[in-house]
Design a protein around this motif. Sequence first.
Motif, short mmCIF file in Angstrom:
data_model
loop_
_atom_site.label_atom_id
_atom_site.label_comp_id
_atom_site.label_asym_id
_atom_site.label_seq_id
_atom_site.Cartn_x
_atom_site.Cartn_y
_atom_site.Cartn_z
N UNK A 87 0.85 -1.20 0.00
CA UNK A 87 0.00 0.00 0.00
C UNK A 87 0.89 1.25 0.00
N UNK A 88 0.25 2.40 -0.27
CA UNK A 88 0.99 3.66 -0.21
C UNK A 88 0.72 4.33 1.15
N UNK A 89 1.15 5.57 1.31
CA UNK A 89 1.04 6.25 2.60
C UNK A 89 -0.42 6.48 3.00
N UNK A 90 -1.32 6.63 2.01
CA UNK A 90 -2.73 6.88 2.31
C UNK A 90 -3.51 5.60 2.57
N UNK A 91 -2.90 4.44 2.32
CA UNK A 91 -3.59 3.17 2.52
C UNK A 91 -4.20 2.59 1.28
N UNK A 92 -3.96 3.20 0.12
CA UNK A 92 -4.47 2.67 -1.14
C UNK A 92 -3.51 1.62 -1.68
N UNK A 93 -4.01 0.51 -2.23
CA UNK A 93 -3.11 -0.53 -2.75
C UNK A 93 -2.40 -0.06 -4.02
N UNK A 94 -1.15 -0.52 -4.19
CA UNK A 94 -0.38 -0.17 -5.38
C UNK A 94 -0.73 -1.08 -6.55
N UNK A 95 -1.18 -2.29 -6.27
CA UNK A 95 -1.57 -3.22 -7.32
C UNK A 95 -3.02 -3.02 -7.72
N UNK A 96 -3.37 -3.58 -8.89
CA UNK A 96 -4.74 -3.47 -9.38
C UNK A 96 -5.48 -4.80 -9.38
N UNK A 97 -4.75 -5.89 -9.17
CA UNK A 97 -5.37 -7.22 -9.07
C UNK A 97 -4.86 -7.89 -7.81
N UNK A 98 -5.73 -8.72 -7.21
CA UNK A 98 -5.35 -9.44 -6.00
C UNK A 98 -5.57 -10.92 -6.22
N UNK A 99 -4.74 -11.73 -5.58
CA UNK A 99 -4.78 -13.17 -5.75
C UNK A 99 -5.09 -13.83 -4.41
N UNK A 100 -5.99 -14.77 -4.42
CA UNK A 100 -6.33 -15.51 -3.22
C UNK A 100 -7.39 -14.81 -2.39
N UNK A 101 -7.88 -15.51 -1.37
CA UNK A 101 -8.94 -14.94 -0.54
C UNK A 101 -8.42 -13.91 0.45
N UNK A 102 -9.31 -13.01 0.84
CA UNK A 102 -9.01 -12.03 1.89
C UNK A 102 -10.12 -12.13 2.93
N UNK A 103 -9.84 -11.72 4.16
CA UNK A 103 -10.81 -11.78 5.24
C UNK A 103 -11.72 -10.55 5.19
N UNK A 104 -12.97 -10.73 5.61
CA UNK A 104 -13.91 -9.62 5.59
C UNK A 104 -13.63 -8.60 6.68
N UNK A 105 -12.73 -8.92 7.63
CA UNK A 105 -12.37 -7.97 8.68
C UNK A 105 -11.65 -6.74 8.11
N UNK A 106 -11.10 -6.85 6.90
CA UNK A 106 -10.44 -5.69 6.28
C UNK A 106 -11.43 -4.58 5.96
N UNK A 107 -12.69 -4.93 5.78
CA UNK A 107 -13.70 -3.91 5.47
C UNK A 107 -13.89 -2.97 6.66
#
Length: 122
Positions: A87-107
């Motif tokens: 991620x960058x300093x503001x918390x936005x991801x640098x990549x545009x695609x993600x691989x694999x599952x992520x947890x809903x706690x990130x929301x």
Amino acid sequence: MIQSQTYLNIADNSGARKIMCIRVLGASNRKCAHIGDVIIAIIKEAVPNMPLEKSEVVRAVVIRTCKEFERDNGMMIRSDDNAAVVIDQEGNPKGTRFFGPVAQELRQLNFTKIVSLAPEVL
């Protein structure tokens, strides 16, 4: 539980492949990071001809851990690998695609862009 000197896989197309955690952000004496925590890491392995290069210091958010964690309803979530997203300093991801599952706690931790682009949300 991600601590200092832990290697993590990168689950996006930002250009890095493996990173090594050097610091867990938060309190001054915090030892371990869990899902949704921001870490400072060094890129140990990178894809050639990409913006991110080897030995570059980056911020990343942990999205999967081998150590299980328990939700409020009693469900245990465990993964096969330790993975993070750059991620960058503001918390936005640098990549545009993600691989694999992520947890809903990130929301709940304001990483909604990562959750919305992920192929599977657990």
